[in-house]
Design a protein around this motif. Structure first.
Motif, PDB file in Angstrom:
ATOM      1  N   SER A   1       5.111  -2.599   6.565  1.00 23.99           N
ATOM      2  CA  SER A   1       3.655  -2.687   6.706  1.00 23.99           C
ATOM      3  C   SER A   1       3.012  -3.239   5.438  1.00 23.99           C
ATOM      4  N   MET A   2       1.904  -3.943   5.630  1.00 26.19           N
ATOM      5  CA  MET A   2       1.140  -4.438   4.493  1.00 26.19           C
ATOM      6  C   MET A   2       0.246  -3.329   3.953  1.00 26.19           C
ATOM      7  N   THR A   3      -0.108  -3.457   2.680  1.00 27.82           N
ATOM      8  CA  THR A   3      -1.030  -2.528   2.038  1.00 27.82           C
ATOM      9  C   THR A   3      -2.455  -3.031   2.213  1.00 27.82           C
ATOM     10  N   LEU A   4      -3.344  -2.163   2.661  1.00 26.17           N
ATOM     11  CA  LEU A   4      -4.756  -2.516   2.715  1.00 26.17           C
ATOM     12  C   LEU A   4      -5.313  -2.465   1.298  1.00 26.17           C
ATOM     13  N   GLN A   5      -5.765  -3.608   0.793  1.00 24.67           N
ATOM     14  CA  GLN A   5      -6.214  -3.697  -0.598  1.00 24.67           C
ATOM     15  C   GLN A   5      -7.296  -4.758  -0.713  1.00 24.67           C
ATOM     16  N   ASN A   6      -8.368  -4.408  -1.377  1.00 24.91           N
ATOM     17  CA  ASN A   6      -9.451  -5.372  -1.578  1.00 24.91           C
ATOM     18  C   ASN A   6      -8.942  -6.598  -2.326  1.00 24.91           C
TER      19      ASN A   6
ATOM     20  N   TYR B   1     -12.926 -12.621   8.939  1.00 31.79           N
ATOM     21  CA  TYR B   1     -12.146 -11.498   9.479  1.00 31.79           C
ATOM     22  C   TYR B   1     -11.798 -10.465   8.400  1.00 31.79           C
ATOM     23  N   GLU B   2     -12.381 -10.583   7.218  1.00 30.39           N
ATOM     24  CA  GLU B   2     -11.983  -9.725   6.108  1.00 30.39           C
ATOM     25  C   GLU B   2     -12.390  -8.261   6.326  1.00 30.39           C
ATOM     26  N   TYR B   3     -11.734  -7.384   5.612  1.00 32.41           N
ATOM     27  CA  TYR B   3     -12.084  -5.966   5.588  1.00 32.41           C
ATOM     28  C   TYR B   3     -12.474  -5.580   4.161  1.00 32.41           C
ATOM     29  N   SER B   4     -12.997  -4.373   3.990  1.00 34.47           N
ATOM     30  CA  SER B   4     -13.351  -3.905   2.644  1.00 34.47           C
ATOM     31  C   SER B   4     -13.123  -2.403   2.540  1.00 34.47           C
ATOM     32  N   ILE B   5     -12.838  -1.959   1.322  1.00 36.31           N
ATOM     33  CA  ILE B   5     -12.623  -0.537   1.052  1.00 36.31           C
ATOM     34  C   ILE B   5     -13.559  -0.124  -0.076  1.00 36.31           C
ATOM     35  N   ALA B   6     -14.388   0.882   0.162  1.00 31.95           N
ATOM     36  CA  ALA B   6     -15.274   1.444  -0.858  1.00 31.95           C
ATOM     37  C   ALA B   6     -14.686   2.765  -1.330  1.00 31.95           C
ATOM     38  N   TYR B   7     -14.493   2.893  -2.647  1.00 28.47           N
ATOM     39  CA  TYR B   7     -13.864   4.080  -3.217  1.00 28.47           C
ATOM     40  C   TYR B   7     -14.921   5.029  -3.790  1.00 28.47           C
TER      41      TYR B   7
END
Length: 347
Positions: free
Chosen positions: A97-102, A111-117
């Motif tokens: 599996s790939m890592t979800l990473q900004n 189609y991008e995603y984003s992660i707010a920490y």
């Protein structure tokens, strides 16, 4: 023979032969080999057969103790298994599996995603409101908890497509299933890798290509095998070129796999079909709409699922492993994320 004498004979004989022998050995060694060999020698079925032969009941305490000992020993060596010949195998798991990473490209623009920490310090006010009178100094390190807010679609990251993704109607007029309706036993099966890294970007894999590769690796497909395709896109993961790299699998090849009983396929490319860039070029030249998403649309004929954006397929052998890729259960969804892994049992 009286029931009491029979119970005593079974209890004393089996206890002396198995429990004491196992206990003495384990006092000297807790190696994986010793543990598994003794588990194999302690045969609960033998107790049951003897119990039936003398028409009596083995004391419940002994059976319960046997089960407790077995479970305890298994927990000591969770990565070790033993076959019927007492050969020891180590279980190895490879992450696929790939890592979800900004800021690591894995999707085309739009189609991008984003992660707010949110940090441990950021959430202190939340706890202070929840517990009146609490101060940050009351907490270990003056911290509360960390959390993340992820904005993404069900088709970001390594994920499984359901038949609902391909169309709202199957060719027979029935409704295709969503990801929450798919049989879980589809997603834990023997794996087969087809190595198509030599094929150029945009190439559409045919049934003949698959047959040729199966002959090369000397493998015959079986129903419910999980077939994964290793493409040249893998080497470009994390770059802006990833989404338009690698070969795709066409309608003919997809249906060929389905006819063999395959119900889950996968790829390390962005999608199961050829990249948009190359399909658009062919469509502009020929004007044939049937080439658009042809591999996906084969799922209107036969329901199947596909895993997209797999990683590290180049580390897999051609076969001899299992794949587990259970999708997240999202109601009426066209897909769900998965932590796909390959599992090997190695001597």
């Amino acid at each position: 023979m009286s029931q009491r004498r029979c119970e005593r004979r079974v209890h004393d004989g089996e206890r002396n032969h198995s429990f004491i022998k196992m206990r003495r050995s384990l006092s000297f060694s807790l190696s994986a080999e010793a543990i598994r060999m003794h588990i194999g020698r302690f045969d609960i079925k033998r107790l049951t057969r003897r119990q039936q032969a003398c028409d009596c009941r083995t004391p419940k305490l002994e059976v319960h103790l046997a089960g407790a000992v077995f479970l305890f020993l298994c927990r000591l060596t969770p990565a070790t298994i033993c076959d019927s010949n007492e050969r020891i195998f180590m279980r190895r798991i490879l992450d696929l599996s790939m890592t979800l990473q900004n800021d690591v490209p894995s999707d085309p623009p739009g189609y991008e995603y984003s992660i707010a920490y949110t940090s441990h310090q950021d959430t202190v006010p939340t706890l202070e409101r929840r517990y009146p009178g609490l101060q940050a100094s009351d907490l270990p390190n003056g911290e509360a908890f960390a959390l993340e807010t992820v904005n993404l679609s069900t088709h970001n990251g390594t994920h499984v497509d359901s038949p609902w993704h391909y169309s709202s109607l199957l060719e027979d007029g029935t409704k295709p299933r969503g990801i929450d309706e798919m049989p879980l036993d589809w997603f834990f099966r023997p794996g087969v890798k087809l190595d198509f890294r030599h094929l150029p970007d945009g190439y559409v894999v045919t049934a003949e290509d698959i047959e040729r590769e199966l002959a090369r690796i000397d493998y015959s497909l079986r129903p419910f095998d999980i077939v994964v395709v290793n493409t040249s896109a893998a080497a470009k993961f994390g770059t802006e070129h990833y989404a338009e790299s690698g070969c795709g699998v066409g309608r003919e090849a997809t249906l060929f796999l389905c006819e063999k009983g395959v119900r889950v396929v996968g790829t390390d490319a962005w999608g199961w079909d050829a990249p948009y860039k190359y399909v658009a070029e062919r469509y502009a030249r020929d004007g044939d709409p049937s080439i658009i998403w042809e591999g996906h649309k084969a799922g209107r004929t036969v329901e199947y699922c596909q895993i997209e954006k797999l990683r590290y397929l180049e580390q897999l052998p051609s076969h001899g492993f299992q794949i587990a890729a259970f999708p997240v259960k999202i109601f009426a969804a066209s897909g769900g994320w998965t932590r796909a892994v390959a599992i090997f049992d190695e001597p």
